[in-house]
Motif scaffolding. Structure first.
Motif, PDB file in Angstrom:
ATOM      1  N   PHE A 192       0.841  -1.197   0.000  1.00 33.39           N
ATOM      2  CA  PHE A 192       0.000   0.000   0.000  1.00 33.39           C
ATOM      3  C   PHE A 192       0.882   1.255   0.000  1.00 33.39           C
ATOM      4  O   PHE A 192       0.635   2.205  -0.743  1.00 33.39           O
ATOM      5  CB  PHE A 192      -0.947   0.005   1.210  1.00 33.39           C
ATOM      6  N   GLU A 193       1.934   1.234   0.815  1.00 35.04           N
ATOM      7  CA  GLU A 193       2.848   2.383   0.879  1.00 35.04           C
ATOM      8  C   GLU A 193       3.528   2.629  -0.471  1.00 35.04           C
ATOM      9  O   GLU A 193       3.638   3.763  -0.926  1.00 35.04           O
ATOM     10  CB  GLU A 193       3.922   2.141   1.945  1.00 35.04           C
ATOM     11  N   GLU A 194       3.978   1.538  -1.112  1.00 36.52           N
ATOM     12  CA  GLU A 194       4.728   1.689  -2.364  1.00 36.52           C
ATOM     13  C   GLU A 194       3.837   2.148  -3.520  1.00 36.52           C
ATOM     14  O   GLU A 194       4.231   3.007  -4.305  1.00 36.52           O
ATOM     15  CB  GLU A 194       5.397   0.347  -2.737  1.00 36.52           C
ATOM     16  N   LEU A 214       0.232   5.664   9.070  1.00 36.51           N
ATOM     17  CA  LEU A 214      -0.398   4.418   8.610  1.00 36.51           C
ATOM     18  C   LEU A 214      -0.523   3.382   9.712  1.00 36.51           C
ATOM     19  O   LEU A 214      -1.409   2.526   9.675  1.00 36.51           O
ATOM     20  CB  LEU A 214       0.419   3.812   7.469  1.00 36.51           C
ATOM     21  N   GLN A 215       0.387   3.441  10.671  1.00 33.45           N
ATOM     22  CA  GLN A 215       0.425   2.432  11.733  1.00 33.45           C
ATOM     23  C   GLN A 215      -0.927   2.307  12.420  1.00 33.45           C
ATOM     24  O   GLN A 215      -1.391   1.214  12.722  1.00 33.45           O
ATOM     25  CB  GLN A 215       1.523   2.789  12.750  1.00 33.45           C
ATOM     26  N   THR A 243      -4.117 -15.199  -3.273  1.00 36.21           N
ATOM     27  CA  THR A 243      -3.994 -13.948  -2.511  1.00 36.21           C
ATOM     28  C   THR A 243      -4.746 -14.004  -1.201  1.00 36.21           C
ATOM     29  O   THR A 243      -5.609 -14.857  -0.982  1.00 36.21           O
ATOM     30  CB  THR A 243      -4.501 -12.741  -3.330  1.00 36.21           C
ATOM     31  N   GLU A 244      -4.390 -13.065  -0.342  1.00 32.81           N
ATOM     32  CA  GLU A 244      -5.161 -12.789   0.858  1.00 32.81           C
ATOM     33  C   GLU A 244      -5.607 -11.338   0.729  1.00 32.81           C
ATOM     34  O   GLU A 244      -4.779 -10.429   0.645  1.00 32.81           O
ATOM     35  CB  GLU A 244      -4.294 -12.987   2.109  1.00 32.81           C
ATOM     36  N   ALA A 245      -6.916 -11.125   0.627  1.00 27.82           N
ATOM     37  CA  ALA A 245      -7.461  -9.771   0.517  1.00 27.82           C
ATOM     38  C   ALA A 245      -7.956  -9.353   1.894  1.00 27.82           C
ATOM     39  O   ALA A 245      -8.775 -10.037   2.502  1.00 27.82           O
ATOM     40  CB  ALA A 245      -8.598  -9.737  -0.502  1.00 27.82           C
ATOM     41  N   VAL A 246      -7.431  -8.226   2.384  1.00 28.65           N
ATOM     42  CA  VAL A 246      -7.726  -7.775   3.742  1.00 28.65           C
ATOM     43  C   VAL A 246      -8.246  -6.338   3.711  1.00 28.65           C
ATOM     44  O   VAL A 246      -7.667  -5.479   3.051  1.00 28.65           O
ATOM     45  CB  VAL A 246      -6.466  -7.854   4.635  1.00 28.65           C
ATOM     46  N   ASN A 247      -9.349  -6.105   4.412  1.00 26.91           N
ATOM     47  CA  ASN A 247      -9.956  -4.770   4.450  1.00 26.91           C
ATOM     48  C   ASN A 247      -9.516  -4.007   5.700  1.00 26.91           C
ATOM     49  O   ASN A 247      -9.703  -4.454   6.821  1.00 26.91           O
ATOM     50  CB  ASN A 247     -11.482  -4.918   4.430  1.00 26.91           C
ATOM     51  N   TYR A 248      -8.905  -2.843   5.466  1.00 23.24           N
ATOM     52  CA  TYR A 248      -8.575  -1.906   6.544  1.00 23.24           C
ATOM     53  C   TYR A 248      -9.510  -0.713   6.373  1.00 23.24           C
ATOM     54  O   TYR A 248      -9.442  -0.010   5.359  1.00 23.24           O
ATOM     55  CB  TYR A 248      -7.115  -1.460   6.451  1.00 23.24           C
ATOM     56  N   HIS A 249     -10.371  -0.506   7.364  1.00 27.17           N
ATOM     57  CA  HIS A 249     -11.427   0.496   7.219  1.00 27.17           C
ATOM     58  C   HIS A 249     -11.176   1.688   8.137  1.00 27.17           C
ATOM     59  O   HIS A 249     -10.996   1.528   9.342  1.00 27.17           O
ATOM     60  CB  HIS A 249     -12.780  -0.145   7.549  1.00 27.17           C
ATOM     61  N   ASP A 250     -11.167   2.877   7.543  1.00 30.85           N
ATOM     62  CA  ASP A 250     -11.003   4.119   8.299  1.00 30.85           C
ATOM     63  C   ASP A 250     -12.394   4.676   8.583  1.00 30.85           C
ATOM     64  O   ASP A 250     -12.958   5.426   7.779  1.00 30.85           O
ATOM     65  CB  ASP A 250     -10.154   5.101   7.475  1.00 30.85           C
ATOM     66  N   GLU A 251     -12.965   4.296   9.704  1.00 27.72           N
ATOM     67  CA  GLU A 251     -14.372   4.605  10.023  1.00 27.72           C
ATOM     68  C   GLU A 251     -14.647   6.110  10.049  1.00 27.72           C
ATOM     69  O   GLU A 251     -15.652   6.584   9.522  1.00 27.72           O
ATOM     70  CB  GLU A 251     -14.746   3.971  11.378  1.00 27.72           C
ATOM     71  N   LEU A 259      -3.409  11.662   4.639  1.00 26.76           N
ATOM     72  CA  LEU A 259      -2.376  10.982   3.855  1.00 26.76           C
ATOM     73  C   LEU A 259      -2.500  11.369   2.383  1.00 26.76           C
ATOM     74  O   LEU A 259      -3.533  11.142   1.776  1.00 26.76           O
ATOM     75  CB  LEU A 259      -2.501   9.461   3.995  1.00 26.76           C
ATOM     76  N   PRO A 260      -1.464  11.935   1.808  1.00 24.36           N
ATOM     77  CA  PRO A 260      -1.530  12.328   0.398  1.00 24.36           C
ATOM     78  C   PRO A 260      -1.341  11.118  -0.521  1.00 24.36           C
ATOM     79  O   PRO A 260      -0.284  10.499  -0.523  1.00 24.36           O
ATOM     80  CB  PRO A 260      -0.353  13.304   0.254  1.00 24.36           C
ATOM     81  N   LEU A 261      -2.390  10.766  -1.265  1.00 30.73           N
ATOM     82  CA  LEU A 261      -2.267   9.652  -2.208  1.00 30.73           C
ATOM     83  C   LEU A 261      -1.348  10.063  -3.352  1.00 30.73           C
ATOM     84  O   LEU A 261      -1.480  11.153  -3.912  1.00 30.73           O
ATOM     85  CB  LEU A 261      -3.640   9.261  -2.777  1.00 30.73           C
ATOM     86  N   GLU A 262      -0.408   9.185  -3.694  1.00 31.70           N
ATOM     87  CA  GLU A 262       0.534   9.470  -4.776  1.00 31.70           C
ATOM     88  C   GLU A 262       0.950   8.147  -5.415  1.00 31.70           C
ATOM     89  O   GLU A 262       1.438   7.255  -4.731  1.00 31.70           O
ATOM     90  CB  GLU A 262       1.762  10.197  -4.207  1.00 31.70           C
ATOM     91  N   ALA A 263       0.697   8.009  -6.711  1.00 33.31           N
ATOM     92  CA  ALA A 263       0.977   6.745  -7.395  1.00 33.31           C
ATOM     93  C   ALA A 263       2.475   6.459  -7.415  1.00 33.31           C
ATOM     94  O   ALA A 263       3.293   7.343  -7.629  1.00 33.31           O
ATOM     95  CB  ALA A 263       0.443   6.786  -8.823  1.00 33.31           C
ATOM     96  N   GLY A 264       2.820   5.190  -7.183  1.00 33.61           N
ATOM     97  CA  GLY A 264       4.222   4.803  -7.212  1.00 33.61           C
ATOM     98  C   GLY A 264       4.388   3.367  -7.632  1.00 33.61           C
ATOM     99  O   GLY A 264       3.416   2.614  -7.746  1.00 33.61           O
TER     100      GLY A 264
END
Length: 310
Positions: A192-194, A214-215, A243-251, A259-264
Motif C-alpha cells: 500500500f505504501e509503495e 499508517l500504523q 492472494t489474501e485480501a484484507v480490508n482496513y477500514h477508516d471509520e 495521507l496524500p495519495l501518490e501513485a508509485g
C-alpha cells in the motif's frame, strides 16, 4: 468477466464441480505481455477429472523469468533445484491456501484446472505465487462531513483506494507479491505504501512520517475478506496466483484524510473510487470489493435482487 465474479457466492469459489467459474481470465489470449496464444480449452474440459488425451497445451515462460531474477525459481530440471512442493521450502511458501495440489512429472498442477498453457508465463514460482491485496476503505462524505447515502439502495456509499496498473491499464487494489520470509501483514502495508503513497521515492524523514500515520490504520482490527486462488490472466497449468485480501477500514476518515495519495511503483494513477457493481477491476478484484461491501453493509447494487446473502 468482473460481473461474473461479482455474482459468485463464496461457496462456489471452492466447489470443484463448478470449475467453469474459476477460469475465465486464466483462459484468455494472447498471454499478457506476449503474442502467445493459449490452446483452446472448452468449458467442459477445464477440470482435470475430465479425461482429455488430446490435450496439447503451449509451453511458455517469459524471458524475464528465465533470466533468473531473485523472485523467480530456476527451471524444474535445473541441477540442484529440488523444490519442496506443498510445504514451506526454506523462505519460500509453497503451500497453497486451497489445500494440497497434485505434482505430476515433477511439476505442480493448477488446482482449478487446465489453462491451455504450461510453464510459468510471467510468474516466478512453480505452483502458488502468493500475493496480498489491502482494501483500504472509508465512507463517502459530503461537504458537511455527513455520510453519503445512495438514493436507490438507501445504503451508505463506501470508497476504496484504487490504482491504475501500469502493465495493463486496468483499475485494481494496490496489492503485490509476498517476499520470501515476509509476513502477510508486512506485505499488505508495504504494498500500500509503495503503490498508493509512492514511499519508494520518499526521503527517510517523509517515509517515517507516513509509517507513523499508517500504523494506526494497519494495527487496528481488520477484516480478511478472501484467502485463496485467483482467476488471473497470468495463470498457467503449473503456476498460479493466490492472494489474501484484507480490508482496513477508516471509520472516521481522519487517518486517510491526512495521507496524500501518490501513485508509485507499479501504479500509474491512484485515487479514491466509489464502490458499486459498475466497477470493472483487474483479475478477481471486483469480487473482493463486493465481499467488503457485504461485510460493511454498504451500497453495492441498485437492484435489490442481486445482493448475495450468506
Amino acid at each position: 468477466s468482473a460481473s461474473c465474479w461479482s455474482r459468485l457466492h463464496p461457496v462456489n469459489m471452492f466447489n470443484s464441480y463448478n470449475v467453469k467459474f474459476h477460469h475465465s481470465k486464466a483462459l484468455t489470449s494472447p498471454y499478457p505481455g506476449s503474442h502467445i496464444e493459449r490452446s483452446q480449452v472448452p468449458e467442459d474440459k477445464v477440470g482435470w477429472l475430465t479425461e482429455w488425451k488430446e490435450y496439447n497445451p503451449v509451453e511458455y515462460t517469459a524471458k524475464s523469468v528465465l533470466a533468473g531474477p531473485s523472485w523467480a525459481d530456476p527451471q524444474i530440471n535445473d541441477e540442484g533445484f529440488s523444490p519442496k512442493f506443498n510445504e514451506r521450502d526454506g523462505e519460500v511458501e509453497r503451500k497453497s491456501l486451497n489445500g494440497l495440489y497434485v505434482v505430476e512429472n515433477g511439476r505442480p498442477r493448477n488446482p482449478m484446472g487446465r489453462t491451455g498453457l504450461t510453464g510459468r508465463g510471467l510468474l516466478g514460482r512453480w505452483g502458488p505465487n502468493h500475493a496480498a491485496d489491502p482494501v483500504v476503505t472509508r465512507w463517502k462524505r459530503d461537504g458537511s462531513g455527513n455520510k453519503v447515502v445512495h438514493p436507490v439502495s438507501g445504503k451508505n456509499i463506501l470508497q476504496f483506494v484504487a490504482i491504475k496498473r501500469r502493465d495493463c491499464g486496468e483499475w485494481a487494489i494496490p496489492g503485490g507479491m509476498v517476499d520470501p520470509g515476509e509476513k502477510i501483514t508486512a506485505t499488505l502495508k508495504r504494498e500500500f505504501e509503495e503503490e498508493a503513497l509512492n514511499s519508494l521515492q520518499k526521503s527517510p524523514e517523509e517515509k517515517a512520517k507516513l509509517e507513523k500515520q499508517l500504523q494506526k490504520l494497519f494495527s487496528q482490527e481488520h477484516l480478511v475478506v478472501y484467502r485463496g486462488y485467483v482467476d488471473d490472466p497470468r495463470n498457467t497449468d503449473n503456476a498460479w496466483m493466490e492472494t489474501e485480501a484484507v480490508n482496513y477500514h477508516d471509520e472516521t476518515g481522519e487517518t486517510m484524510d491526512n495521507l496524500p495519495l501518490e501513485a508509485g511503483d507499479d501504479a500509474g494513477v491512484v485515487k479514491w473510487v466509489d464502490i458499486s457493481e459498475k466497477l470493472e477491476l483487474y483479475a478477481s478484484h471486483s469480487y473482493f470489493i463486493k465481499l467488503v461491501t457485504e461485510k460493511r453493509g454498504a451500497h453495492w447494487s441498485e437492484d435489490p435482487g442481486s445482493e448475495c446473502h450468506e
